[in-house]
Design a protein around this motif. Structure first.
Motif, PDB file in Angstrom:
ATOM      1  N   HIS A 110      58.969  11.914 -59.540  1.00 18.36           N
ATOM      2  CA  HIS A 110      58.015  11.282 -60.339  1.00 18.36           C
ATOM      3  C   HIS A 110      57.728  12.005 -61.448  1.00 18.36           C
ATOM      4  N   PHE A 111      57.543  11.839 -62.688  1.00 19.69           N
ATOM      5  CA  PHE A 111      56.980  12.448 -63.834  1.00 19.69           C
ATOM      6  C   PHE A 111      55.556  11.648 -64.332  1.00 19.69           C
ATOM      7  N   ALA A 112      54.490  12.275 -64.356  1.00 19.43           N
ATOM      8  CA  ALA A 112      53.203  11.574 -64.613  1.00 19.43           C
ATOM      9  C   ALA A 112      52.458  12.357 -65.693  1.00 19.43           C
ATOM     10  N   ARG A 113      51.382  11.695 -66.220  1.00 17.95           N
ATOM     11  CA  ARG A 113      50.505  12.386 -67.282  1.00 17.95           C
ATOM     12  C   ARG A 113      49.095  11.880 -66.754  1.00 17.95           C
ATOM     13  N   LEU A 114      48.104  12.787 -67.039  1.00 18.90           N
ATOM     14  CA  LEU A 114      46.635  12.519 -66.933  1.00 18.90           C
ATOM     15  C   LEU A 114      46.217  11.693 -67.877  1.00 18.90           C
ATOM     16  N   ASP A 115      45.215  10.574 -67.547  1.00 20.20           N
ATOM     17  CA  ASP A 115      44.681   9.866 -68.543  1.00 20.20           C
ATOM     18  C   ASP A 115      43.309   9.366 -67.850  1.00 20.20           C
ATOM     19  N   GLY A 116      42.213  10.035 -68.618  1.00 18.02           N
ATOM     20  CA  GLY A 116      40.978   9.771 -67.988  1.00 18.02           C
ATOM     21  C   GLY A 116      40.879  10.537 -66.560  1.00 18.02           C
ATOM     22  N   THR A 117      40.738   9.628 -65.720  1.00 18.60           N
ATOM     23  CA  THR A 117      40.587  10.295 -64.111  1.00 18.60           C
ATOM     24  C   THR A 117      41.912   9.923 -63.276  1.00 18.60           C
ATOM     25  N   ASP A 118      42.929   9.346 -63.951  1.00 15.86           N
ATOM     26  CA  ASP A 118      43.825   8.838 -63.395  1.00 15.86           C
ATOM     27  C   ASP A 118      45.325   9.597 -63.945  1.00 15.86           C
ATOM     28  N   MET A 119      46.374   9.503 -62.782  1.00 11.89           N
ATOM     29  CA  MET A 119      47.625   9.987 -63.252  1.00 11.89           C
ATOM     30  C   MET A 119      48.548   8.683 -63.534  1.00 11.89           C
ATOM     31  N   ARG A 139      52.242   2.710 -63.382  1.00 11.50           N
ATOM     32  CA  ARG A 139      51.224   2.632 -62.405  1.00 11.50           C
ATOM     33  C   ARG A 139      50.240   3.806 -62.560  1.00 11.50           C
ATOM     34  N   ARG A 140      48.879   3.505 -62.342  1.00  9.68           N
ATOM     35  CA  ARG A 140      48.111   4.338 -62.366  1.00  9.68           C
ATOM     36  C   ARG A 140      47.420   4.944 -60.986  1.00  9.68           C
ATOM     37  N   LEU A 141      47.128   6.223 -60.655  1.00  8.63           N
ATOM     38  CA  LEU A 141      46.377   6.485 -59.221  1.00  8.63           C
ATOM     39  C   LEU A 141      45.530   7.540 -59.565  1.00  8.63           C
ATOM     40  N   PRO A 142      44.332   7.391 -58.875  1.00  9.95           N
ATOM     41  CA  PRO A 142      43.418   8.498 -58.773  1.00  9.95           C
ATOM     42  C   PRO A 142      43.965   9.738 -59.090  1.00  9.95           C
ATOM     43  N   VAL A 143      43.381  10.895 -59.733  1.00  7.76           N
ATOM     44  CA  VAL A 143      43.988  12.172 -60.008  1.00  7.76           C
ATOM     45  C   VAL A 143      43.902  12.861 -58.791  1.00  7.76           C
ATOM     46  N   HIS A 144      42.973  12.629 -57.968  1.00  2.40           N
ATOM     47  CA  HIS A 144      42.877  13.787 -56.533  1.00  2.40           C
ATOM     48  C   HIS A 144      43.597  13.117 -55.563  1.00  2.40           C
ATOM     49  N   THR A 145      44.498  12.045 -55.632  1.00  2.93           N
ATOM     50  CA  THR A 145      44.995  11.369 -54.506  1.00  2.93           C
ATOM     51  C   THR A 145      46.499  11.769 -54.465  1.00  2.93           C
ATOM     52  N   THR A 146      47.187  12.260 -55.488  1.00  5.00           N
ATOM     53  CA  THR A 146      48.488  12.736 -55.400  1.00  5.00           C
ATOM     54  C   THR A 146      48.601  14.265 -55.714  1.00  5.00           C
ATOM     55  N   LEU A 164      36.762  15.923 -64.504  1.00  6.87           N
ATOM     56  CA  LEU A 164      37.841  15.078 -64.422  1.00  6.87           C
ATOM     57  C   LEU A 164      38.145  14.206 -63.268  1.00  6.87           C
ATOM     58  N   LEU A 165      37.260  14.482 -62.083  1.00  5.61           N
ATOM     59  CA  LEU A 165      37.394  13.656 -60.920  1.00  5.61           C
ATOM     60  C   LEU A 165      36.299  12.347 -61.129  1.00  5.61           C
ATOM     61  N   PRO A 166      36.623  11.363 -60.556  1.00  4.67           N
ATOM     62  CA  PRO A 166      35.759   9.914 -60.534  1.00  4.67           C
ATOM     63  C   PRO A 166      34.426  10.448 -59.967  1.00  4.67           C
ATOM     64  N   ALA A 167      33.300   9.732 -60.325  1.00  8.00           N
ATOM     65  CA  ALA A 167      31.949  10.041 -59.806  1.00  8.00           C
ATOM     66  C   ALA A 167      31.766   9.797 -58.201  1.00  8.00           C
ATOM     67  N   ALA A 168      32.566   8.799 -57.665  1.00  4.04           N
ATOM     68  CA  ALA A 168      32.875   8.636 -56.242  1.00  4.04           C
ATOM     69  C   ALA A 168      34.285   8.576 -56.013  1.00  4.04           C
ATOM     70  N   PRO A 169      34.909   9.849 -55.764  1.00  6.25           N
ATOM     71  CA  PRO A 169      36.636   9.780 -55.420  1.00  6.25           C
ATOM     72  C   PRO A 169      36.990   8.731 -54.564  1.00  6.25           C
ATOM     73  N   GLU A 170      37.915   7.806 -54.758  1.00  2.00           N
ATOM     74  CA  GLU A 170      38.429   6.930 -53.855  1.00  2.00           C
ATOM     75  C   GLU A 170      39.397   7.386 -52.976  1.00  2.00           C
ATOM     76  N   ARG A 171      38.914   6.915 -51.590  1.00  8.29           N
ATOM     77  CA  ARG A 171      39.703   7.109 -50.539  1.00  8.29           C
ATOM     78  C   ARG A 171      40.957   6.074 -50.058  1.00  8.29           C
ATOM     79  N   LEU A 172      42.141   6.659 -50.307  1.00 11.60           N
ATOM     80  CA  LEU A 172      43.232   5.685 -50.234  1.00 11.60           C
ATOM     81  C   LEU A 172      43.901   5.654 -49.006  1.00 11.60           C
ATOM     82  N   THR A 173      43.872   6.907 -48.415  1.00 16.11           N
ATOM     83  CA  THR A 173      44.228   7.005 -46.721  1.00 16.11           C
ATOM     84  C   THR A 173      42.928   7.638 -45.964  1.00 16.11           C
ATOM     85  N   PRO A 174      43.172   7.838 -44.694  1.00 17.24           N
ATOM     86  CA  PRO A 174      42.352   8.555 -44.106  1.00 17.24           C
ATOM     87  C   PRO A 174      42.268  10.141 -44.328  1.00 17.24           C
TER      88      PRO A 174
END
Length: 265
Positions: A110-119, A139-146, A164-174
């Motif tokens: 994958h090749f991705a680029r930061l946009d806001g708080t997402d890749m 597709r967009r995914l939260p920057v801290h999850t990948t 760059l992190l969301p105020a409440a970082p989303e948990r995608l998996t345990p």
């Protein structure tokens, strides 16, 4: 790339609402939504939203079902996305390297680029071992999850990372790192070893290695390789890391040319 409003420029409300509608529909990834649901998602009065939607439907940017009660992103929106991909010099330069890596490794890239708080995924090469039914491009995914996002974050200072992190970082998996101290520690390790790791933090059972592409002063781009844990071996991991680092060095050397020194905002 910045999305901030230029100083001294008045925001055009109708244009802002149009963008909100298109971004909200795009985020649904093909799912249709009712007028009521969409109005609640973006906090726009239904009467105003209905008129705006009818304009966008008429121009092909939004589509509706036979009953006229469900809305989704329209085909005209594809014009903007494909124009961006076709015009991006970094992506054009990277594609041959992605093809070569896909042949060499046989794994998903994958090749991705930061946009806001997402890749945002700009290019993908699928594994030889399996094929997804749908492309990840766009597709967009939260920057801290990948691994992609963590590779980019590691190129920033701690203060910049927190911004760059969301105020409440989303948990995608345990396994997703949502605790800021834990994430900062992980990023420090990323800097030390020269690559990032996502061990089931975005998708359970998937192991990903990422490297930032440091050809711009503000690092926004990254390259990653994904491997199912069931097939991961120390030898394969070592080969993937070496291949990604070799390609990163080649890309960063190539982009040192003045002809590729454009920095987009």
């Amino acid at each position: 790339m910045s999305t901030e409003q230029p100083r001294g420029v008045r925001d055009v409300k109708s244009a802002g609402r149009t963008i909100e509608v298109l971004e909200a529909l795009a985020a649904l990834q093909g799912r249709a939504v009712t007028l009521k649901d969409l109005a609640e998602r973006i906090d726009i009065p239904r009467s105003s939203l209905y008129a705006l939607l009818q304009t966008l439907v008429g121009r092909g940017w939004v589509r509706t079902d036979a009953t006229g009660s469900l809305y989704s992103i329209g085909i005209r929106a594809l014009l903007v996305g494909t124009a961006y991909l076709d015009d991006d010099p970094r992506l054009a330069m990277l594609k041959p390297h992605l093809d070569a890596l896909a042949t060499e490794l046989g794994e998903t890239l994958h090749f991705a680029r930061l946009d806001g708080t997402d890749m945002v995924y700009l290019a993908t090469r699928e594994s030889h071992h399996y094929r997804r039914r749908f492309s990840r491009v766009g597709r967009r995914l939260p920057v801290h999850t990948t691994s992609l996002g963590k590779a980019v974050l590691a190129e920033h200072t701690d203060d910049e990372i927190d911004a760059l992190l969301p105020a409440a970082p989303e948990r995608l998996t345990p396994h997703t790192l949502c605790d800021r101290d834990a994430l900062h520690a992980d990023l420090a390790e990323t800097r030390r070893r020269g690559y990032s790791v996502d061990d089931g933090e975005n998708t359970v059972g998937l192991y990903c290695v990422g490297v930032a592409l440091r050809y711009d002063a503000a690092v926004t781009d990254a390259l990653s390789c994904s491997i199912p844990k069931s097939r991961l071996t120390p030898e394969l991991e070592s080969d993937v890391i070496a291949a990604l680092q070799e390609v990163r060095a080649a890309i960063e050397t190539a982009t040192a040319s003045p002809a590729l020194s454009v920095v987009w905002r």
